[in-house]
Motif scaffolding. Structure first.
Motif, PDB file in Angstrom:
ATOM      1  N   GLU A 192     -16.424  50.071 -44.995  1.00 47.14           N
ATOM      2  CA  GLU A 192     -15.693  49.419 -46.031  1.00 47.14           C
ATOM      3  C   GLU A 192     -14.195  49.891 -45.944  1.00 47.14           C
ATOM      4  O   GLU A 192     -13.397  49.192 -46.182  1.00 47.14           O
ATOM      5  N   LEU A 193     -14.014  51.235 -45.403  1.00 46.93           N
ATOM      6  CA  LEU A 193     -12.777  51.899 -45.565  1.00 46.93           C
ATOM      7  C   LEU A 193     -11.985  51.372 -44.053  1.00 46.93           C
ATOM      8  O   LEU A 193     -10.801  51.165 -44.318  1.00 46.93           O
ATOM      9  N   ALA A 194     -12.797  51.116 -42.908  1.00 45.55           N
ATOM     10  CA  ALA A 194     -12.102  50.750 -41.652  1.00 45.55           C
ATOM     11  C   ALA A 194     -11.318  49.502 -41.884  1.00 45.55           C
ATOM     12  O   ALA A 194     -10.062  49.548 -41.448  1.00 45.55           O
ATOM     13  N   PRO A 195     -11.620  48.324 -42.285  1.00 40.14           N
ATOM     14  CA  PRO A 195     -10.720  47.248 -42.441  1.00 40.14           C
ATOM     15  C   PRO A 195      -9.452  47.365 -43.366  1.00 40.14           C
ATOM     16  O   PRO A 195      -8.355  46.949 -43.110  1.00 40.14           O
ATOM     17  N   ILE A 196      -9.755  48.311 -44.354  1.00 38.18           N
ATOM     18  CA  ILE A 196      -8.550  48.421 -45.213  1.00 38.18           C
ATOM     19  C   ILE A 196      -7.432  49.262 -44.563  1.00 38.18           C
ATOM     20  O   ILE A 196      -6.202  49.024 -44.628  1.00 38.18           O
ATOM     21  N   LEU A 197      -7.873  50.335 -43.487  1.00 41.94           N
ATOM     22  CA  LEU A 197      -6.747  51.096 -42.993  1.00 41.94           C
ATOM     23  C   LEU A 197      -6.363  50.425 -41.802  1.00 41.94           C
ATOM     24  O   LEU A 197      -5.094  50.626 -41.488  1.00 41.94           O
ATOM     25  N   LYS A 229      -7.632  67.434 -39.909  1.00 38.11           N
ATOM     26  CA  LYS A 229      -7.259  68.702 -39.375  1.00 38.11           C
ATOM     27  C   LYS A 229      -5.949  69.407 -40.027  1.00 38.11           C
ATOM     28  O   LYS A 229      -5.772  70.735 -40.037  1.00 38.11           O
ATOM     29  N   ARG A 230      -5.487  68.514 -41.018  1.00 36.05           N
ATOM     30  CA  ARG A 230      -4.395  69.273 -41.845  1.00 36.05           C
ATOM     31  C   ARG A 230      -4.618  69.145 -43.363  1.00 36.05           C
ATOM     32  O   ARG A 230      -5.112  68.273 -43.881  1.00 36.05           O
ATOM     33  N   GLU A 275       3.618  60.335 -37.455  1.00 38.62           N
ATOM     34  CA  GLU A 275       2.664  59.209 -37.617  1.00 38.62           C
ATOM     35  C   GLU A 275       1.799  59.428 -38.688  1.00 38.62           C
ATOM     36  O   GLU A 275       0.442  59.293 -38.733  1.00 38.62           O
ATOM     37  N   LEU A 276       2.326  59.726 -39.868  1.00 33.75           N
ATOM     38  CA  LEU A 276       1.582  59.959 -41.023  1.00 33.75           C
ATOM     39  C   LEU A 276       0.994  58.776 -41.633  1.00 33.75           C
ATOM     40  O   LEU A 276       1.593  57.590 -41.449  1.00 33.75           O
ATOM     41  N   VAL A 277      -0.253  58.766 -42.045  1.00 31.84           N
ATOM     42  CA  VAL A 277      -0.928  57.708 -42.602  1.00 31.84           C
ATOM     43  C   VAL A 277      -0.227  57.066 -44.078  1.00 31.84           C
ATOM     44  O   VAL A 277      -0.245  56.070 -44.261  1.00 31.84           O
ATOM     45  N   PHE A 278       0.034  58.096 -44.614  1.00 30.19           N
ATOM     46  CA  PHE A 278       0.439  57.762 -46.213  1.00 30.19           C
ATOM     47  C   PHE A 278       1.856  58.703 -46.210  1.00 30.19           C
ATOM     48  O   PHE A 278       1.762  59.525 -47.164  1.00 30.19           O
ATOM     49  N   GLU A 316      -5.052  66.936 -47.883  1.00 31.77           N
ATOM     50  CA  GLU A 316      -5.545  66.328 -46.512  1.00 31.77           C
ATOM     51  C   GLU A 316      -5.318  64.787 -46.438  1.00 31.77           C
ATOM     52  O   GLU A 316      -5.100  64.279 -45.154  1.00 31.77           O
ATOM     53  N   LEU A 317      -5.107  64.058 -47.537  1.00 28.28           N
ATOM     54  CA  LEU A 317      -4.745  62.779 -47.592  1.00 28.28           C
ATOM     55  C   LEU A 317      -3.122  62.674 -46.906  1.00 28.28           C
ATOM     56  O   LEU A 317      -2.932  61.967 -46.100  1.00 28.28           O
ATOM     57  N   ARG A 318      -2.475  63.436 -47.533  1.00 27.95           N
ATOM     58  CA  ARG A 318      -1.062  63.674 -47.312  1.00 27.95           C
ATOM     59  C   ARG A 318      -0.697  63.908 -45.489  1.00 27.95           C
ATOM     60  O   ARG A 318       0.199  63.614 -44.901  1.00 27.95           O
ATOM     61  N   GLY A 319      -1.605  65.051 -45.003  1.00 26.95           N
ATOM     62  CA  GLY A 319      -1.597  65.236 -43.718  1.00 26.95           C
ATOM     63  C   GLY A 319      -2.321  64.543 -42.931  1.00 26.95           C
ATOM     64  O   GLY A 319      -1.899  64.959 -41.395  1.00 26.95           O
ATOM     65  N   LEU A 320      -2.700  63.494 -43.218  1.00 24.08           N
ATOM     66  CA  LEU A 320      -3.697  62.540 -42.391  1.00 24.08           C
ATOM     67  C   LEU A 320      -2.862  61.800 -41.342  1.00 24.08           C
ATOM     68  O   LEU A 320      -1.755  61.474 -41.830  1.00 24.08           O
ATOM     69  N   THR A 321      -2.850  61.975 -40.035  1.00 23.84           N
ATOM     70  CA  THR A 321      -2.096  61.150 -39.022  1.00 23.84           C
ATOM     71  C   THR A 321      -2.873  59.989 -38.478  1.00 23.84           C
ATOM     72  O   THR A 321      -4.308  60.122 -38.129  1.00 23.84           O
ATOM     73  N   TRP A 322      -2.248  59.080 -37.902  1.00 28.68           N
ATOM     74  CA  TRP A 322      -2.915  57.918 -37.392  1.00 28.68           C
ATOM     75  C   TRP A 322      -3.869  58.328 -35.996  1.00 28.68           C
ATOM     76  O   TRP A 322      -4.929  57.870 -35.885  1.00 28.68           O
TER      77      TRP A 322
END
Length: 239
Positions: A108-113, A88-89, A126-129, A69-75
């Motif tokens: 706490e996660l919002a500013p990191i992202l 979603k993925r 548009e992958l996040v990671f 799910e982390l790998r499939g996360l998009t912006w």
């Protein structure tokens, strides 16, 4: 695992009206398995979330998302405007439950992202990671990329020899969220346990003896001593 796959095949055949029988896997007793209890302590999480933390590790520890799910996360699924993450993925497929879910975006996660978004390598999806590809550029990560996090764990002084480090973070999230007072229903919904319900979630929560001791101390069987009533007049200064 194979029994689960076989059960899905029969369920599909029944739903498609190809066969007219009861799912033969329904009454087959599953083999008992001992769930892994590998996880990270609260102190180790603090080191992993320190200055310059890895954004993917931070997301795992603050959401409990699976590696896929982390790998499939998009912006587009990181909704800063709504303070939620839309999962979603899992890699290129659907999540393990087969259903998308929306979870809150931890404060706490919002500013990191947000900070990571400014430096994230651009990809068509548009992958996040994204993961650096051998031939150059960046690509969608796969299961074989899971071990790359071990160097991050070692640098933070955390155990890097867990069998499945990303899954250990998922267990860590569930345990610490439960110990923080969250209901088992909330933990289950955030983790995305749509099948098995709380029974599956309980396998992810490994509360410590110290936490259990604190909870046990809340029990009181002997009535407490009545408080002494102090008269204000007895403490007024005399002329």
């Amino acid at each position: 695992t194979w029994l689960g796959y076989l059960s899905k095949v029969f369920s599909w055949g029944i739903d498609a009206e190809i066969i007219d029988i009861r799912n033969p896997c329904a009454k087959v007793e599953r083999l008992r398995t001992t769930p892994l209890e590998q996880r990270y302590t609260r102190e180790q999480c603090a080191r992993l979330l320190g200055p310059g933390c890895d954004p993917m590790v931070a997301t795992a520890l603050l959401t409990g998302m699976r590696h896929g799910e982390l790998r499939g996360l998009t912006w587009p699924c990181v909704r800063f405007d709504l303070n939620v993450l839309e999962i979603k993925r899992s890699f290129r497929s659907t999540p393990k439950s087969g259903k998308a879910r929306t979870i809150p975006l931890h404060s706490e996660l919002a500013p990191i992202l947000r900070a990571w978004q400014a430096h994230c390598p651009p990809t068509k999806e548009e992958l996040v990671f994204p993961v650096r590809a051998r031939e150059g550029g960046y690509r969608l990560g796969n299961r074989q990329d899971a071990s790359k996090v071990r160097s991050v764990l070692t640098a933070a002084g955390c155990p890097a020899d867990h069998d499945h480090p990303w899954h250990a973070m998922r267990h860590t999230f569930a345990t610490l969220l439960a110990e923080s007072g969250a209901s088992i229903d909330a933990v289950s919904r955030i983790l995305g346990h749509s099948t098995g319900g709380h029974r599956v979630t309980f396998g992810y929560v490994h509360t410590s003896i110290a936490y259990l001791a604190g909870e046990l101390e809340k029990l009181r069987l002997v009535p407490s001593k009545p408080a002494d009533v102090l008269r204000i007049a007895d403490y007024r200064p005399t002329a």
